[in-house]
Design an enzyme around this catalytic site. Structure first.
Site, PDB file in Angstrom:
ATOM      1  N   CYS A   2       0.814  -1.229   0.000  1.00  0.00           N
ATOM      2  CA  CYS A   2       0.000   0.000   0.000  1.00  0.00           C
ATOM      3  C   CYS A   2       0.845   1.276   0.000  1.00  0.00           C
ATOM      4  O   CYS A   2       0.335   2.352  -0.309  1.00  0.00           O
ATOM      5  CB  CYS A   2      -0.955  -0.001   1.186  1.00  0.00           C
TER       6      CYS A   2
ATOM      7  N   HIS B 296      -3.252   7.333   1.983  1.00  0.00           N
ATOM      8  CA  HIS B 296      -3.660   6.005   1.532  1.00  0.00           C
ATOM      9  C   HIS B 296      -5.022   5.720   2.169  1.00  0.00           C
ATOM     10  O   HIS B 296      -5.242   5.995   3.345  1.00  0.00           O
ATOM     11  CB  HIS B 296      -2.626   4.979   1.975  1.00  0.00           C
TER      12      HIS B 296
ATOM     13  N   ASN C 134     -10.098   0.087  -0.191  1.00  0.00           N
ATOM     14  CA  ASN C 134      -8.634   0.127  -0.188  1.00  0.00           C
ATOM     15  C   ASN C 134      -8.120  -0.441  -1.511  1.00  0.00           C
ATOM     16  O   ASN C 134      -8.252  -1.641  -1.764  1.00  0.00           O
ATOM     17  CB  ASN C 134      -8.126  -0.694   1.008  1.00  0.00           C
TER      18      ASN C 134
HETATM   19  O1  UT7 Z   1      -3.785  -0.967   3.519  1.00  0.00           O
HETATM   20  C1  UT7 Z   1      -2.888  -1.570   4.400  1.00  0.00           C
HETATM   21  C2  UT7 Z   1      -3.158  -1.186   5.747  1.00  0.00           C
HETATM   22  N1  UT7 Z   1      -4.369  -1.848   6.224  1.00  0.00           N
HETATM   23  C3  UT7 Z   1      -5.042  -1.257   7.155  1.00  0.00           C
HETATM   24  O2  UT7 Z   1      -4.690  -0.172   7.521  1.00  0.00           O
HETATM   25  C4  UT7 Z   1      -6.185  -1.983   7.816  1.00  0.00           C
HETATM   26  C5  UT7 Z   1      -6.122  -1.708   9.281  1.00  0.00           C
HETATM   27  N2  UT7 Z   1      -7.148  -2.360  10.056  1.00  0.00           N
HETATM   28  C6  UT7 Z   1      -8.457  -2.022  10.026  1.00  0.00           C
HETATM   29  O3  UT7 Z   1      -8.857  -1.197   9.229  1.00  0.00           O
HETATM   30  C7  UT7 Z   1      -9.374  -2.643  11.049  1.00  0.00           C
HETATM   31  O4  UT7 Z   1      -8.606  -3.303  12.017  1.00  0.00           O
HETATM   32  C8  UT7 Z   1     -10.417  -3.623  10.432  1.00  0.00           C
HETATM   33  C9  UT7 Z   1     -11.455  -2.857   9.654  1.00  0.00           C
HETATM   34  C10 UT7 Z   1      -9.700  -4.631   9.558  1.00  0.00           C
HETATM   35  C11 UT7 Z   1     -11.139  -4.371  11.547  1.00  0.00           C
HETATM   36  O5  UT7 Z   1     -11.722  -3.460  12.481  1.00  0.00           O
HETATM   37  P1  UT7 Z   1     -11.507  -3.647  14.046  1.00  0.00           P
HETATM   38  O6  UT7 Z   1     -12.310  -2.612  14.695  1.00  0.00           O
HETATM   39  O7  UT7 Z   1     -10.009  -3.633  14.296  1.00  0.00           O
HETATM   40  O8  UT7 Z   1     -12.152  -5.065  14.329  1.00  0.00           O
HETATM   41  P2  UT7 Z   1     -11.475  -6.425  14.836  1.00  0.00           P
HETATM   42  O9  UT7 Z   1     -10.523  -6.994  13.834  1.00  0.00           O
HETATM   43  O10 UT7 Z   1     -10.922  -6.201  16.229  1.00  0.00           O
HETATM   44  O11 UT7 Z   1     -12.743  -7.363  14.923  1.00  0.00           O
HETATM   45  C12 UT7 Z   1     -13.859  -7.052  15.744  1.00  0.00           C
HETATM   46  C13 UT7 Z   1     -14.967  -8.067  15.514  1.00  0.00           C
HETATM   47  C14 UT7 Z   1     -14.507  -9.521  15.557  1.00  0.00           C
HETATM   48  O12 UT7 Z   1     -15.500 -10.288  16.213  1.00  0.00           O
HETATM   49  P3  UT7 Z   1     -15.326 -10.699  17.759  1.00  0.00           P
HETATM   50  O13 UT7 Z   1     -14.085 -11.517  17.798  1.00  0.00           O
HETATM   51  O14 UT7 Z   1     -15.225  -9.411  18.515  1.00  0.00           O
HETATM   52  O15 UT7 Z   1     -16.593 -11.464  18.032  1.00  0.00           O
HETATM   53  C15 UT7 Z   1     -14.474  -9.924  14.079  1.00  0.00           C
HETATM   54  O16 UT7 Z   1     -14.704 -11.299  13.906  1.00  0.00           O
HETATM   55  O17 UT7 Z   1     -15.563  -7.873  14.216  1.00  0.00           O
HETATM   56  C16 UT7 Z   1     -15.638  -9.133  13.532  1.00  0.00           C
HETATM   57  N3  UT7 Z   1     -15.527  -8.879  12.105  1.00  0.00           N
HETATM   58  C17 UT7 Z   1     -16.594  -8.692  11.307  1.00  0.00           C
HETATM   59  N4  UT7 Z   1     -17.917  -8.680  11.549  1.00  0.00           N
HETATM   60  C18 UT7 Z   1     -18.736  -8.434  10.522  1.00  0.00           C
HETATM   61  C19 UT7 Z   1     -14.408  -8.772  11.359  1.00  0.00           C
HETATM   62  N5  UT7 Z   1     -14.724  -8.515  10.072  1.00  0.00           N
HETATM   63  C20 UT7 Z   1     -16.078  -8.465  10.024  1.00  0.00           C
HETATM   64  C21 UT7 Z   1     -16.992  -8.219   8.988  1.00  0.00           C
HETATM   65  N6  UT7 Z   1     -18.298  -8.221   9.273  1.00  0.00           N
HETATM   66  N7  UT7 Z   1     -16.591  -7.972   7.720  1.00  0.00           N
END
Ligand code: UT7
Length: 324
Positions: A114, A251, A281
């Site tokens: 990225c 980005h 993204n």
């Molecule tokens: O481009 C390169 C750089 N990339 C980035 O900068 C991405 C950086 N990361 C992010 O943008 C975020 O961390 C995400 C959008 C990927 C995830 O958001 P988050 O607030 O960090 O959520 P999390 O990974 O801590 O997950 C929270 C919950 C989990 O469930 P439990 O374990 O709390 O029950 C996941 O299983 O959300 C769940 N989850 C979803 N639920 C519905 C993860 N993806 C989804 C989804 N739909 N698509």
């Protein structure tokens, strides 16, 4: 007199097919509400079957050449930032060189995920300032839809396809308001974090293409810190203060990252260009895509200062300060 790297033109291209959150929720265990709240994304563009990264990059290049009032004949170097090349080799840059009908110059790819566009722009700037090139076509082009695991809801909802391009030149753009071009660039990486965001295949290790894997919340934390620090360092290198910069074109990974960085650096409301809602993204393509949107809709004008910033797999990160 030291050579300058002027910004002659910018262009972008998005494939025709739009995939909305609601459509995605029909095949993956997710919801429009979750994706909007956690990322700000509402839709993404997906390349058609047979439409490759080079095709997207070529179309973005044509628009950038048009705005620069140039043609492929004027270009002496093509640098393509991509992690989704058409083939393992030859480079996507050489494929685009052929599409442009160029029988001269040089072309190569850079791979910094990225952060790729910042790395490519930094190289273009160095090549012009060392008088090794005069007119560089810098492209960020990706078809991330091809390396997603469409059953993994934690990654497949985040990415899309697209391309953006910029012409960087030793000859200024014919507009008395136009600025001095690339003022400063900053690139960094730290391979200790390679397991937090990677693709689980490759020609040497698995002999397959592989799928994207990410520990999202850990990437998020690093991204906010490194993006903020790299902008401060990039501006400080030319004795410029963050508050003197007109526009920030980051980005586009997550609206919450954009907001956290803006809060950390005390950026003014409306100064940060955001296209993540519509483009999602697009990895190395996201910065030139967002830049083209803000130039085309008249927000960014000749003479404005612009900070570009990116963070990605590796980890890699960086920033570039431009006087457009
Ligand atoms: O481009 C390169 C750089 N990339 C980035 O900068 C991405 C950086 N990361 C992010 O943008 C975020 O961390 C995400 C959008 C990927 C995830 O958001 P988050 O607030 O960090 O959520 P999390 O990974 O801590 O997950 C929270 C919950 C989990 O469930 P439990 O374990 O709390 O029950 C996941 O299983 O959300 C769940 N989850 C979803 N639920 C519905 C993860 N993806 C989804 C989804 N739909 N698509």
């Amino acid at each position: 007199m030291t050579q300058k790297s002027f910004i002659r033109g910018v262009g972008s291209y998005l494939p025709a097919r739009v995939l909305t959150n609601a459509q995605l929720a029909e095949t993956v265990d997710t919801s429009d509400e979750w994706i909007r709240e956690r990322t700000g994304i509402t839709q993404r563009y997906i390349a058609a079957e047979g439409q490759n990264t080079s095709d997207l990059g070529y179309k973005a290049a044509l628009k950038a050449l048009d705005t620069a009032k140039m043609s492929g004949d004027d270009i002496d170097l093509i640098i393509v930032a991509t992690s989704t090349p058409d083939l393992t080799f030859p480079s996507t840059a050489t494929i685009i060189q052929e599409l442009l009908g160029m029988e001269h110059g040089a072309a190569f790819d850079v791979q910094a995920v990225c952060s790729g566009f910042i790395y490519a722009l930094s190289l273009a700037d160095a090549m012009i300032k060392s008088e090794k090139a005069s007119n560089v076509l810098v492209i960020g082009a990706e078809t991330f839809s091809r390396i997603l695991d469409w059953n993994d809801r934690s990654t497949c909802v985040l990415f899309g396809d697209g391309a953006g391009a910029m012409i960087v030149s030793s000859t200024p753009y014919e507009d008395e308001k136009a600025g001095d071009g690339v003022l400063s660039t900053f690139i960094r990486s730290d391979g200790r974090h390679k397991d937090l965001l990677y693709v689980d295949g490759g020609p040497s290790s698995t002999r397959t293409v592989g799928k994207l894997r990410m520990v999202g919340n850990q990437v998020f934390r690093h991204a906010v810190k490194e993006l903020s620090d790299s902008m401060v360092q990039c501006a400080a290198a030319v004795d410029m203060a963050i508050e003197d910069i007109d526009w920030f074109v980051p980005h586009q990974a997550n609206q919450r990252i954009l907001e956290a960085v803006a809060k950390r650096l005390d950026l003014r409301r409306g100064q940060v260009v955001s296209t993540v809602a519509y483009h999602a993204n697009t990895s190395a393509a996201s910065i030139p895509l967002a830049l083209d949107v803000a130039i085309s809709d008249g927000r960014i004008k000749r003479g404005h200062t612009i900070m570009l910033e990116a963070f990605g797999g590796g980890f890699t990160w960086g920033a570039a300060l431009l006087a457009y």
